[in-house]
Design a protein around this motif. Structure first.
Motif, PDB file in Angstrom:
ATOM      1  N   CYS A 276      43.735  42.348  40.451  1.00 61.12           N
ATOM      2  CA  CYS A 276      43.162  41.603  41.572  1.00 61.12           C
ATOM      3  C   CYS A 276      42.825  42.506  42.758  1.00 61.12           C
ATOM      4  O   CYS A 276      42.109  42.101  43.667  1.00 61.12           O
ATOM      5  CB  CYS A 276      44.080  40.456  41.998  1.00 61.12           C
ATOM      6  N   PRO A 281      33.160  46.535  40.164  1.00 55.62           N
ATOM      7  CA  PRO A 281      33.017  45.591  39.043  1.00 55.62           C
ATOM      8  C   PRO A 281      33.124  46.252  37.674  1.00 55.62           C
ATOM      9  O   PRO A 281      33.709  45.672  36.743  1.00 55.62           O
ATOM     10  CB  PRO A 281      31.605  45.004  39.255  1.00 55.62           C
ATOM     11  N   LYS A 285      36.101  45.446  34.915  1.00 59.60           N
ATOM     12  CA  LYS A 285      35.883  45.001  33.535  1.00 59.60           C
ATOM     13  C   LYS A 285      36.550  45.955  32.550  1.00 59.60           C
ATOM     14  O   LYS A 285      37.154  45.525  31.557  1.00 59.60           O
ATOM     15  CB  LYS A 285      34.385  44.901  33.259  1.00 59.60           C
ATOM     16  N   LYS A 327      34.151  38.789  33.830  1.00 62.26           N
ATOM     17  CA  LYS A 327      33.346  39.355  34.924  1.00 62.26           C
ATOM     18  C   LYS A 327      34.069  39.335  36.269  1.00 62.26           C
ATOM     19  O   LYS A 327      33.829  40.176  37.120  1.00 62.26           O
ATOM     20  CB  LYS A 327      32.018  38.592  35.053  1.00 62.26           C
ATOM     21  N   THR A 328      34.945  38.353  36.469  1.00 63.75           N
ATOM     22  CA  THR A 328      35.634  38.206  37.755  1.00 63.75           C
ATOM     23  C   THR A 328      37.126  38.003  37.530  1.00 63.75           C
ATOM     24  O   THR A 328      37.578  37.744  36.415  1.00 63.75           O
ATOM     25  CB  THR A 328      35.095  36.990  38.528  1.00 63.75           C
ATOM     26  N   ASP A 331      38.014  34.817  35.902  1.00 62.77           N
ATOM     27  CA  ASP A 331      37.958  34.831  34.440  1.00 62.77           C
ATOM     28  C   ASP A 331      39.278  35.341  33.855  1.00 62.77           C
ATOM     29  O   ASP A 331      39.752  34.847  32.827  1.00 62.77           O
ATOM     30  CB  ASP A 331      36.812  35.721  33.956  1.00 62.77           C
ATOM     31  N   THR A 373      41.265  30.023  41.600  1.00 61.83           N
ATOM     32  CA  THR A 373      39.927  30.529  41.230  1.00 61.83           C
ATOM     33  C   THR A 373      39.511  30.202  39.808  1.00 61.83           C
ATOM     34  O   THR A 373      38.410  30.555  39.403  1.00 61.83           O
ATOM     35  CB  THR A 373      39.883  32.062  41.390  1.00 61.83           C
TER      36      THR A 373
END
Length: 419
Positions: A276, A281, A285, A327-328, A331, A373
């Motif tokens: 977190c 990005p 991943k 992706k986030t 997810d 989230t």
């Protein structure tokens, strides 16, 4: 492509993620550099870890090269450790000095089998590429290689008796990988330097999952492989570690397995904390996909006697979904919540460790829920598969055949590596 077709028949929802994965694999192969030493390194990376090669391609070029070489150096070090034909008096000095060999363009050592033997025989390509990395990357790789080699050397002559030994061994072979990657991420200028504790947990969670999943392969290996299930755990259930694979010990074997999985779950909170805080990005991943694969694998292995009978792993289509949909951080929370829910549903309250297992699962799930989230996101685990007609499935096969033909026609020539 035939394997994709077989997978789609059982799980049609896997079609597009599998197709994307196939296209990404072909793209990664086309991106192999033309320089002989870099061509060798990236070709070898694909051979020893295709999934790793895919996620590494997303990193920025300098970091991508550094992580590729870091991975291959540690793969080579691991090949020396794993080769049981090498006497300890030869193996230990090599492990301890490996961090020096990576600076020597002429060094190589004959060991390992198949692609690992090629890696060791032509290690000069890895050294040549290593020497082209910027100094910060070189220093990070050297430091971790030195510490890992010393730790491996220590455990050549030491058995894994206690859970503390188990954590220490996993630190040397995997926790240090987490520390090294954190150093490389920081050296790239994209991430802060994370605390060693949570970097270590990122490696331990993956390593413990592999040790659990690979029990049967490791115990049956000829020549006999070293085993790293701690005696402190397995001795509560059987007299010898190999007894777990016998059918008459199935109940005790599953209880021991559940004990091992419960031990691994303790690292989840640190792993979620680490992920977190990632900002880039591509790095996110790169880190998140293996962690989701680990919790998914533990969910499959838990309370599953098949771990002692054959291969237990996530189906290829589900792996493709993880790669496609991660992706986030939302997810990640969704995936961890989904897979931990599966694990929780398999807990038998008569199991000796049931209460501890439930406590650790619920602690992880609370973190996911408190993040706020992951609500209403598409689950990795499709509970009600959509209904597909035979005509639609046939159409999918035709599309796949056309794409496969296109990819084959545009396949790049194989790179010749000079020795």
């Amino acid at each position: 492509m035939g394997s994709i077709m077989k997978a789609v028949i059982k799980n049609p929802d896997d079609f597009f993620p599998l197709l994307k994965l196939k296209i990404a694999s072909k793209k990664a192969e086309k991106q192999i550099p033309t320089e002989p030493h870099w061509g060798f390194c990236y070709s070898m990376l694909i051979k020893v870890s295709r999934s790793f090669a895919l996620v590494i391609q997303q990193l920025n070029p300098q970091l991508r090269d550094a992580v590729c070489i870091f991975y291959l150096v540690l793969r080579a070090l691991d090949t020396v450790e794993d080769d049981t034909s090498i006497p300890a008096d030869i193996k230990v000095p090599i492990l301890k000095a490996f961090h020096q060999h990576i600076y020597d363009r002429d060094w190589h050592f004959a060991c390992g089998t198949k692609e690992y033997k090629v890696l060791m025989d032509q290690f000069h390509h890895v050294s040549t590429a290593f020497l082209e990395l910027k100094k910060d990357y070189q220093e990070a790789i050297e430091d971790i290689t030195m510490r890992m080699g010393a730790g491996m050397a220590k455990f050549i002559c030491k058995e894994v008796e206690t859970t503390d030994d188990y954590d220490e061994y996993c630190h040397y072979v995997a926790g240090l990988v987490g520390l090294g990657l954190s150093k490389l991420f920081h050296a790239s200028g994209t991430e802060k330097l994370f605390p060693d504790s949570i970097s270590n947990s990122m490696g331990l969670f993956l390593q413990k999952t592999n040790i659990i999943r690979d029990y049967l392969e490791d115990i049956n290996e000829i020549p006999k492989s070293r085993m790293f299930w701690p005696r402190e755990i397995w001795s509560k259930y059987v007299n010898k570690l190999e007894d777990l694979k016998y059918e008459e010990n199935s109940e005790k074997a599953v209880q021991c397995l559940n004990d091992m999985v419960t031990n691994a779950l303790i690292h989840i909170e640190d792993c979620l904390e680490y992920m977190c805080q990632l900002r880039d990005p591509a790095i996110f991943k790169f880190c998140a996909i293996p962690q989701i694969m680990a919790i998914g694998t533990l969910a499959l292995c838990y309370n599953n006697v098949e771990v002692f009978r054959g291969v237990v792993k996530m189906r290829r289509g589900l792996t493709a979904k993880v790669i496609d949909r991660t992706k986030t951080m939302g997810d990640v929370y969704q995936a961890f919540y989904d897979f931990s829910s599966i694990l929780k549903s398999k807990v038998d309250m008569h199991d000796p460790n049931a209460k501890t297992t439930i406590t650790r699962i619920e602690a992880a799930q609370k973190i996911c829920m408190d993040s706020g989230t992951f609500s209403n996101r598409k689950s990795y685990i499709v509970k009600n598969e959509p209904s597909y007609s035979p005509a639609l499935i046939a159409l999918l096969f035709i599309i796949m055949a056309i794409i496969f033909a296109y990819l084959s026609a545009n396949r790049p020539n194989k790179i010749k590596v000079t020795l």
